[in-house]
Structures are given as structure tokens and as C-alpha cells.
Design an enzyme around this catalytic site. Structure first.
Site, PDB file in Angstrom:
ATOM      1  N   THR A 136       0.868  -1.182   0.000  1.00  0.00           N
ATOM      2  CA  THR A 136       0.000   0.000   0.000  1.00  0.00           C
ATOM      3  C   THR A 136       0.905   1.233   0.000  1.00  0.00           C
ATOM      4  O   THR A 136       1.042   1.901   1.011  1.00  0.00           O
ATOM      5  CB  THR A 136      -0.929   0.017   1.237  1.00  0.00           C
ATOM      6  OG1 THR A 136      -0.121  -0.173   2.424  1.00  0.00           O
ATOM      7  CG2 THR A 136      -1.970  -1.073   1.174  1.00  0.00           C
TER       8      THR A 136
ATOM      9  N   ARG B 183       9.284  -6.659  11.726  1.00  0.00           N
ATOM     10  CA  ARG B 183      10.379  -5.737  11.422  1.00  0.00           C
ATOM     11  C   ARG B 183      11.269  -6.405  10.396  1.00  0.00           C
ATOM     12  O   ARG B 183      11.596  -7.586  10.530  1.00  0.00           O
ATOM     13  CB  ARG B 183      11.225  -5.471  12.674  1.00  0.00           C
ATOM     14  CG  ARG B 183      10.490  -4.846  13.827  1.00  0.00           C
ATOM     15  CD  ARG B 183      11.241  -5.103  15.116  1.00  0.00           C
ATOM     16  NE  ARG B 183      11.322  -6.539  15.405  1.00  0.00           N
ATOM     17  CZ  ARG B 183      12.139  -7.093  16.303  1.00  0.00           C
ATOM     18  NH1 ARG B 183      12.981  -6.354  16.988  1.00  0.00           N
ATOM     19  NH2 ARG B 183      12.138  -8.396  16.513  1.00  0.00           N
TER      20      ARG B 183
ATOM     21  N   LEU C  97      14.992   5.064  20.931  1.00  0.00           N
ATOM     22  CA  LEU C  97      15.498   6.399  21.263  1.00  0.00           C
ATOM     23  C   LEU C  97      16.891   6.564  20.658  1.00  0.00           C
ATOM     24  O   LEU C  97      17.759   7.204  21.249  1.00  0.00           O
ATOM     25  CB  LEU C  97      15.536   6.612  22.779  1.00  0.00           C
ATOM     26  CG  LEU C  97      14.184   6.785  23.478  1.00  0.00           C
ATOM     27  CD1 LEU C  97      14.388   7.056  24.974  1.00  0.00           C
ATOM     28  CD2 LEU C  97      13.369   7.939  22.863  1.00  0.00           C
TER      29      LEU C  97
ATOM     30  N   GLY D  63      13.413   5.607   8.060  1.00  0.00           N
ATOM     31  CA  GLY D  63      13.067   5.478   6.651  1.00  0.00           C
ATOM     32  C   GLY D  63      12.436   4.117   6.463  1.00  0.00           C
ATOM     33  O   GLY D  63      11.849   3.560   7.389  1.00  0.00           O
TER      34      GLY D  63
ATOM     35  N   CYS E 101       7.847   1.416   5.543  1.00  0.00           N
ATOM     36  CA  CYS E 101       6.662   1.501   6.412  1.00  0.00           C
ATOM     37  C   CYS E 101       6.489   2.836   7.124  1.00  0.00           C
ATOM     38  O   CYS E 101       5.551   3.570   6.843  1.00  0.00           O
ATOM     39  CB  CYS E 101       6.688   0.367   7.437  1.00  0.00           C
ATOM     40  SG  CYS E 101       6.470  -1.241   6.673  1.00  0.00           S
TER      41      CYS E 101
HETATM   42  C1  UDX Z   1       8.595  -0.916  11.206  1.00  0.00           C
HETATM   43  C2  UDX Z   1       7.963  -1.344  12.529  1.00  0.00           C
HETATM   44  O1  UDX Z   1       8.978  -1.441  13.535  1.00  0.00           O
HETATM   45  C3  UDX Z   1       7.258  -2.678  12.356  1.00  0.00           C
HETATM   46  O2  UDX Z   1       6.619  -3.053  13.560  1.00  0.00           O
HETATM   47  C4  UDX Z   1       6.245  -2.536  11.236  1.00  0.00           C
HETATM   48  O3  UDX Z   1       5.607  -3.777  11.010  1.00  0.00           O
HETATM   49  C5  UDX Z   1       6.903  -2.061   9.970  1.00  0.00           C
HETATM   50  O4  UDX Z   1       7.613  -0.847  10.205  1.00  0.00           O
HETATM   51  P1  UDX Z   1      10.806  -1.619   9.886  1.00  0.00           P
HETATM   52  O5  UDX Z   1      10.384  -0.695   8.796  1.00  0.00           O
HETATM   53  O6  UDX Z   1      11.331  -2.969   9.526  1.00  0.00           O
HETATM   54  O7  UDX Z   1       9.594  -1.878  10.890  1.00  0.00           O
HETATM   55  O8  UDX Z   1      11.960  -0.863  10.672  1.00  0.00           O
HETATM   56  P2  UDX Z   1      12.261  -0.374  12.158  1.00  0.00           P
HETATM   57  O9  UDX Z   1      13.140  -1.334  12.821  1.00  0.00           O
HETATM   58  O10 UDX Z   1      11.022   0.042  12.853  1.00  0.00           O
HETATM   59  O11 UDX Z   1      13.127   0.930  11.822  1.00  0.00           O
HETATM   60  C6  UDX Z   1      12.543   1.991  11.060  1.00  0.00           C
HETATM   61  C7  UDX Z   1      13.523   3.094  10.845  1.00  0.00           C
HETATM   62  O12 UDX Z   1      13.744   3.796  12.067  1.00  0.00           O
HETATM   63  C8  UDX Z   1      14.916   2.675  10.345  1.00  0.00           C
HETATM   64  O13 UDX Z   1      15.322   3.568   9.326  1.00  0.00           O
HETATM   65  C9  UDX Z   1      15.781   2.807  11.575  1.00  0.00           C
HETATM   66  O14 UDX Z   1      17.113   3.086  11.245  1.00  0.00           O
HETATM   67  C10 UDX Z   1      15.121   3.977  12.275  1.00  0.00           C
HETATM   68  N1  UDX Z   1      15.361   4.023  13.724  1.00  0.00           N
HETATM   69  C11 UDX Z   1      14.928   3.006  14.525  1.00  0.00           C
HETATM   70  C12 UDX Z   1      15.998   5.114  14.287  1.00  0.00           C
HETATM   71  O15 UDX Z   1      16.377   6.067  13.590  1.00  0.00           O
HETATM   72  N2  UDX Z   1      16.186   5.149  15.631  1.00  0.00           N
HETATM   73  C13 UDX Z   1      15.782   4.149  16.449  1.00  0.00           C
HETATM   74  O16 UDX Z   1      15.994   4.269  17.660  1.00  0.00           O
HETATM   75  C14 UDX Z   1      15.128   3.041  15.876  1.00  0.00           C
END
Ligand code: UDX
Length: 460
Positions: free
Chosen positions: A85, A149, A276, A283, A286
């Protein structure tokens, strides 16, 4: 149980393979012939730890197969919808083209008593809108959001921290049950005396029998709540990251250290240290699109102000990429023009080759736009990055990429950069002594001690 999974991307391919690995007979269906060919050979079309193993096992066992022919969904008891989506091309809302196409394609093959289980992340209200079309066939539509994730997708699917099942409001029961809350599982074959609504829940519990048996919370809601659970979880996670990045912006003004701040507030169990991590922000496929789609949907519902803060979270997030670029410019004395900049990382996060909305790659592209000679390396994402941004120089070998760098920027916190890269070693590869730590993942003191000028995000 016989299952079909419509859509074999990150979500669907993992779901199909995981369901086969827990004993179901699964057919995965996708319109992309190349994807289907790879999956049929037991090959994962993207990098996801643990997926190749369960794929090849499933295919070899005969319990898992893939096809482009929707007719093969016929005979499955539960049909999962796991198509994408994406963000609309001309707005922030979610583009539901693929969901609608999946449902329309599936309708002719549904039988009385089948369950269609939506897993895609959709704007609240979508399931209610789709319900009449599905029910006209005698099937039932439920919504069963996915929280996996990337990088941990297999584990998150087989052993999730919770299961959420939205069912039509006429038989919604607001309950949270441990997995073995027995009565509803008896007679799940349709001969139960407890009625249609319980059958749907019982069948879905049977699908997820292993996590249910170990007591994983199984939360039954109405359709709208299930849809909202997913988008609000992602909105909360995005907010947590942008909150700490906002603190980083303040820390930068006063010379404070946001990583220590995060440690200190993270000890409060109500806050918690996870998510945090200040840096260049979130990015991926999702969080960015989901918070935008949520805000757009809230506007449509006349409640835009309720989640107006999400726009600010989005803005904070995007500003951090500017900040990282600025630090490189500052580190190189005011201009990156004709300077060699090595960018360590391209994936949006480690353990993934996904470059969708990757802050890492965005920083690299921006530096290129400012006239730097940008060399990018990544343990897994080079092929994807190269296809999308062929203007950058890609080098597989990390040390090769580091040679003659005037500045080094860490943008994806792979272990290869975080743990397995000593400043002393990098000093032998280049005379450059500027390092920008876009993920606050390096030992600042060690780099400084080795003669480098270290810049963190929200750190002095
Ligand atoms: C996310 C959700 O966590 C998950 O539950 C959902 O189903 C889909 O979207 P994902 O996209 O795999 O999962 O990545 P995630 O681990 O959440 O990280 C997302 C982004 O946040 C990454 O770019 C990561 O580098 C960034 N991030 C994460 C930070 O900048 N700081 C943090 O402390 C944690």
C-alpha cells in the site's frame, strides 16, 4: 490447513514461508513472474535473515509453492492479503490499487466459509468498505495486521509479541486472551455450537497454533480497531524516534549529548531506551508512508488536528538528513565540491537490503548533488541502490571504499562499521580525518584519540 497468500513481497513471502514452516500447506501468489520463479526455486528475492532456509525447506517439503495464477487460491481455507500500500504519487494517502486488485482477483475463487485475512497496512475504514464484496461470495473478511520488522521478519512472524484480529462489528468481542483460552478452539471445523463468529476466531487461532499455544496475547477487535492498531503502533514508533531527534537538535545548540540523555531517560521503565536512537532518522517501506497515510486519513475523517503532530515528526525526521549533510560540509571546511566522501551504508537499516526511503542513500545523493565524489558501500544493498541511483560510485569492499576518503559518513549501523572498523585501521587507508557518525554508533573517544575529527548527531 490450506492457506493462500496474495502478494509475495517482504510481507507476503515471509508470511507464506513462515506459515509453511509451522506445518500449513501454502500457495503464494504474485503477479511478478520473476519473483515467483525465484521463490519457486526456494530463493529469497530480497535479503532477509532466515528466509532462504524456511523457503527452501518449505518448497522441498511440497507444502509451499508459488504461482502467478490466482485460480490456485481455490480450496484454501484462509486467504491472506499481503500486497503493498505505497504512498500515492500525487498525495500523502495510501494507494489501495493493489489491495483492490488482489480482492477483485480473488473473488471468483472464494467459497462459502472461506476467510479473507487482510494483512496489508490500510487506512482505517478500508476493511468495512471491502466487506460487502467479500461477503457476497459467502466468505468472511477479517483484518490481521502484521507487525514484523525487516531483518527479524521470520522470527516476528513465527513468534510475534501479539496477534491482533479484527472481525466484523456484528460479531466483534472485545477480548484479550492468552493463546490457550480453550473454548473457542473446540469445534473450529465448523461444527461448533458457539456460532459463526467464534468459528472465524477459532480458525485464525488454528492458523497461529504455535504462538497461541505458548500464550501469545491474541486480541480480538472490530475491523476499525485492528486497522488502527497497526497505524498507531507505527505512528508511536516514528514519534519516539523524532522525539529523541528533536532533543538532538536542542542538544546541538547547548553542547549536550543526546545519547547520554537517551540512556538516562530510557532507564525510566515508562519511557524505555528502545527506539530512542538519535541519528539521521527513520526510513524504509513503512514508517514514513504510514504516518503520512494516517495523517491523510485523519484529515478525510475531519480529525486532522488529532494527529497534526505527525507532520512535525515527519519534518524533524527529514531535517536530520540535512544536518548530516551539513556536518560533512562543515567537516570539509565549508564545501564538499570535488571531495571524496565515502558513505558507509545504503540500506534504511542494518540486516536489510531495503533502500525504500532510505535516509542513508538520501544523504549520499544529496552530497553528490553538492558536487562531492561519493563512494557508497553496503554489505547487502548495493545492487538495489545502484539500480535506483546509478550516478553514485559503488564499491563492494569496505576498505576499498574507504581508500583516499576525505570524509567518511556512517549512515547505516551495520556491525561491519560499528564494531569491526577500528579508527587505527581506517587511518592506514586514507589521509582524511573527518568522520560523521549519522547513527551515533561509533566510539567517539576512540576516533578522536586516533586523530580524527568526529561529528555525531546531537553530540558535542
Ligand atoms: C517498522 C515497525 O517497527 C514494524 O513493527 C512494522 O511492522 C513495519 O515498520 P521496519 O520498517 O522494519 O519496521 O523498521 P524499524 O526497525 O522500525 O526501523 C525503522 C527506521 O527507524 C529505520 O530507518 C531505523 O534506522 C530507524 N530508527 C529506529 C531510528 O532512527 N532510531 C531508532 O531508535 C530506531
Amino acid at each position: 490447513m490450506k492457506l493462500s497468500v496474495i502478494g509475495c513481497g517482504y510481507l507476503g513471502a515471509v508470511h507464506a514461508a513462515a506459515m509453511a514452516s509451522i506445518g500449513h500447506e501454502v500457495v503464494g501468489i504474485d503477479v511478478d513472474q520473476r519473483k515467483i520463479d525465484a521463490l519457486s526455486k526456494g530463493e529469497a528475492p530480497f535479503f532477509e535473515p532466515g528466509l532462504p532456509e524456511i523457503l527452501s525447506e518449505g518448497v522441498a517439503s511440497g507444502r509451499l509453492r508459488f504461482t502467478t495464477d490466482m485460480a490456485e487460491a481455490k480450496g484454501a481455507k484462509v486467504h491472506f492479503i499481503g500486497v503493498g500500500t505505497p504512498q500515492q504519487k500525487d498525495g500523502y494517502g495510501a494507494d489501495l490499487t493493489y489491495v483492490n486488485a488482489a480482492i477483485d482477483g480473488l473473488l471468483p475463487y472464494l467459497s462459502e466459509g472461506d476467510i479473507v485475512a487482510g494483512k496489508s497496512t490500510v487506512p482505517v475504514g478500508t476493511a468495512a468498505e471491502l466487506t460487502p464484496r467479500v461477503e457476497a461470495t459467502g466468505a468472511t473478511l477479517v483484518w490481521n495486521p502484521e507487525f514484523l520488522r525487516e531483518g527479524w521478519a521470520v522470527q516476528d512472524t513465527i513468534d510475534p509479541d501479539r496477534l491482533v484480529l479484527g472481525v466484523s462489528s456484528r460479531f466483534a468481542r472485545s477480548t484479550t486472551e492468552g493463546g490457550d483460552a480453550g473454548s473457542t478452539t473446540e469445534g473450529g471445523d465448523g461444527h461448533s455450537t458457539t456460532g459463526e463468529e467464534v468459528d472465524v476466531v477459532a480458525v485464525m487461532k488454528e492458523v497461529y497454533a504455535p504462538p497461541v499455544a505458548k500464550g501469545t496475547p491474541f486480541i480480538v477487535t472490530d475491523l476499525a480497531t485492528a486497522e488502527l492498531v497497526k497505524v498507531s503502533a507505527n505512528a508511536f514508533l516514528a514519534t519516539k524516534i523524532s522525539f529523541i531527534n528533536a532533543m538532538a537538535e536542542i542538544a546541538e545548540v547547548v553542547g549536550a549529548d543526546v545519547t547520554q540523555l537517551a540512556d538516562a531517560i530510557g532507564h525510566d521503565a515508562r519511557i524505555g531506551r528502545k527506539f530512542l536512537g538519535a541519528g539521521i532518522g527513520f526510513g524504509g517501506g513503512c514508517l514514513p508512508k504510514d504516518i503520512r497515510a494516517f495523517a491523510a486519513r485523519a484529515e478525510e475523517l475531519g480529525r486532522g488536528e488529532s494527529v497534526g503532530f505527525l507532520r512535525q515528526m515527519d519534518e524533524i525526521n527529514m531535517r536530520r538528513r540535512d544536518r548530516a549533510v551539513q556536518l560533512v560540509v562543515d567537516g570539509l571546511g565549508g564545501s564538499v565540491f570535488k571531495k571524496n566522501v565515502t558513505v558507509l551504508g545504503a540500506a534504511f537499516k542494518p540486516h536489510s537490503d531495503d533502500i525504500r526511503d532510505s535516509p542513508a542513500l538520501d544523504v549520499a545523493v544529496r552530497l553528490h548533488g553538492l558536487g562531492a565524489w561519493v563512494t557508497v558501500t553496503d554489505p547487502e544493498a548495493i545492487a538495489n541502490a545502484q539500480a535506483k541511483h546509478p550516478q553514485l560510485n559503488y564499491v563492494e569492499d569496505r576498505d576499498e571504499a574507504l581508500r583516499a576518503a576525505d570524509a567518511v559518513v556512517v549512515v547505516t549501523e551495520w556491525d561491519e562499521y560499528r564494531r569491526q572498523m577500528s579508527p587505527e585501521h581506517v587511518s592506514t587507508l586514507t589521509d582524511g580525518r573527518v568522520i560523521v557518525d549519522g547513527r551515533n554508533c561509533l566510539d567517539a573517544a576512540a576516533w578522536r584519540a586516533a586523530g580524527w575529527t568526529y561529528y555525531g548527531m546531537g553530540r558535542p
